[in-house]
Design a protein around this motif. Sequence first.
Motif, mmCIF file in Angstrom:
data_model
loop_
_atom_site.group_PDB
_atom_site.id
_atom_site.type_symbol
_atom_site.label_atom_id
_atom_site.label_comp_id
_atom_site.label_asym_id
_atom_site.label_seq_id
_atom_site.Cartn_x
_atom_site.Cartn_y
_atom_site.Cartn_z
ATOM 1 N N VAL A 141 -7.628 -1.339 1.850
ATOM 2 C CA VAL A 141 -8.103 -2.072 2.405
ATOM 3 C C VAL A 141 -9.406 -2.616 2.944
ATOM 4 O O VAL A 141 -11.000 -2.263 2.683
ATOM 5 N N MET A 142 -9.821 -1.145 4.019
ATOM 6 C CA MET A 142 -10.556 -1.127 4.862
ATOM 7 C C MET A 142 -11.875 -0.399 4.228
ATOM 8 O O MET A 142 -13.198 -0.263 4.788
ATOM 9 N N PHE A 143 -11.379 -0.043 2.637
ATOM 10 C CA PHE A 143 -12.897 0.116 1.580
ATOM 11 C C PHE A 143 -12.986 -0.521 0.827
ATOM 12 O O PHE A 143 -13.766 -0.294 0.026
ATOM 13 N N SER A 144 -12.562 -1.853 0.261
ATOM 14 C CA SER A 144 -12.793 -2.570 -0.058
ATOM 15 C C SER A 144 -14.457 -2.981 -0.755
ATOM 16 O O SER A 144 -15.341 -3.243 -1.672
ATOM 17 N N GLU A 145 -15.397 -3.325 0.905
ATOM 18 C CA GLU A 145 -16.680 -3.132 0.516
ATOM 19 C C GLU A 145 -17.469 -1.442 0.250
ATOM 20 O O GLU A 145 -18.518 -1.236 -0.281
ATOM 21 N N ILE A 146 -17.401 -0.539 0.672
ATOM 22 C CA ILE A 146 -17.792 0.451 0.578
ATOM 23 C C ILE A 146 -17.511 1.350 -1.089
ATOM 24 O O ILE A 146 -18.090 1.786 -1.733
ATOM 25 N N ALA A 147 -15.570 0.996 -1.559
ATOM 26 C CA ALA A 147 -15.691 1.117 -2.444
ATOM 27 C C ALA A 147 -16.807 0.753 -3.690
ATOM 28 O O ALA A 147 -17.269 1.767 -4.665
ATOM 29 N N VAL A 148 -17.470 -0.061 -3.413
ATOM 30 C CA VAL A 148 -17.805 -0.042 -4.871
ATOM 31 C C VAL A 148 -19.075 -0.135 -4.482
ATOM 32 O O VAL A 148 -19.470 0.334 -6.075
ATOM 33 N N LYS A 149 -19.409 0.846 -3.766
ATOM 34 C CA LYS A 149 -21.199 1.563 -3.472
ATOM 35 C C LYS A 149 -20.994 3.071 -4.323
ATOM 36 O O LYS A 149 -21.688 3.759 -4.277
ATOM 37 N N TYR A 150 -19.065 3.478 -4.643
ATOM 38 C CA TYR A 150 -19.364 4.795 -5.516
ATOM 39 C C TYR A 150 -19.336 4.438 -6.850
ATOM 40 O O TYR A 150 -19.087 4.949 -7.660
ATOM 41 N N SER A 151 -19.139 3.113 -7.006
ATOM 42 C CA SER A 151 -17.833 2.745 -8.490
ATOM 43 C C SER A 151 -18.827 2.933 -9.220
ATOM 44 O O SER A 151 -18.926 3.074 -10.746
ATOM 45 N N ASP A 152 -20.039 2.880 -9.427
ATOM 46 C CA ASP A 152 -21.770 3.102 -10.676
ATOM 47 C C ASP A 152 -21.667 4.712 -11.103
ATOM 48 O O ASP A 152 -21.960 4.863 -12.085
ATOM 49 N N ASN A 153 -20.579 5.726 -9.961
ATOM 50 C CA ASN A 153 -20.730 6.936 -9.664
ATOM 51 C C ASN A 153 -20.138 7.873 -10.238
ATOM 52 O O ASN A 153 -19.644 8.704 -11.108
ATOM 53 N N PHE A 154 -19.040 6.577 -9.743
ATOM 54 C CA PHE A 154 -17.213 7.600 -9.995
ATOM 55 C C PHE A 154 -16.156 6.334 -10.173
ATOM 56 O O PHE A 154 -16.455 5.391 -10.489
ATOM 57 N N LYS A 155 -14.768 7.228 -10.426
ATOM 58 C CA LYS A 155 -13.998 6.267 -10.570
ATOM 59 C C LYS A 155 -13.515 6.439 -9.271
ATOM 60 O O LYS A 155 -12.086 7.291 -9.006
ATOM 61 N N VAL A 156 -13.350 5.485 -8.900
ATOM 62 C CA VAL A 156 -12.792 5.224 -7.416
ATOM 63 C C VAL A 156 -11.499 5.262 -7.087
ATOM 64 O O VAL A 156 -10.790 4.066 -7.955
ATOM 65 N N ILE A 157 -10.435 5.558 -6.655
ATOM 66 C CA ILE A 157 -8.805 5.668 -7.146
ATOM 67 C C ILE A 157 -9.149 5.257 -5.339
ATOM 68 O O ILE A 157 -8.612 5.934 -4.360
ATOM 69 N N LEU A 158 -7.903 3.818 -4.920
ATOM 70 C CA LEU A 158 -7.398 3.700 -3.655
ATOM 71 C C LEU A 158 -5.977 3.828 -3.398
ATOM 72 O O LEU A 158 -5.640 3.536 -4.421
ATOM 73 N N ILE A 159 -5.311 4.135 -2.349
ATOM 74 C CA ILE A 159 -3.984 4.432 -2.248
ATOM 75 C C ILE A 159 -3.928 3.450 -0.812
ATOM 76 O O ILE A 159 -4.535 3.737 0.179
#
Length: 254
Positions: free
Chosen positions: A33-51
């Motif tokens: 959950v701590m990455f919910s905001e920042i993850a979006v900022k990478y999703s245009d360049n990467f397949k972001v995986i959160l666990i």
Amino acid sequence: MAYFNYKSHNIYYEEIGTGTPLLMLHGNTASSVMFSEIAVKYSDNFKVILIDFLGHGKSDRLAEFPADLWFDEAQQVIAFLKAKDYKNVNVIGSSGGALVAINVALEAPELVTKVVADSFEGEIPLKEFTANVVEDRELSKHNENAKMFYQQMQGDGWEKVVDNDTLAIVRHEKEIGKFFHKDLAFFKPDILMTGSKQDEFVGSISPTYFEKIYGEMLSKIGHGTMHLFETGGHPAMMSNQDEFVSISKAFFAK
């Protein structure tokens, strides 16, 4: 919601965006959950995986955490990456998640391309922290801001998660005393270490704590760089979010 089975337990994971896989690893008492905001900022360049590590967030809860917590969590990550057939993965680890990221790269270097290790204490537990962790954690459970964080990360039963983590930290220092099982000379992927000079966990020890500890580790690794933010709290990647995203993207693009 997606789950991965690990030793008869379910580990929650989420995938966002397309491109090169980027795994983000949360710290102690936190969750993805701590990455919910920042993850979006990478999703245009990467397949972001959160666990969510076992015992945290939406993953199965545990009666207790293993003493060798950060190594055990690395084993969870390695099993996940292999099961999902992920290779050439970039990894960002925050605080305790940085310890996990380094362990993953040491134990399974064939899976990892680059690592950003943010706001972590080094190769061994920080005695100034562990000496007071039981008292500090008890106090935090009565602090409204800390309680809000715990509840946001863990939902119901957050207090048990915090207690499990505290006990694991105490046991780790007494029973194990080091975060990594392999010598840093065996670390193969490129690495960027980041932190804030105003980090509240290490700033009282020395304003040059990260500079010294990271410098020693990079010397042992034999390659890699560090970037220290002048301002911001713990972890630096969240308190300096936009600059961190920019710096980490540039690092991954090299």
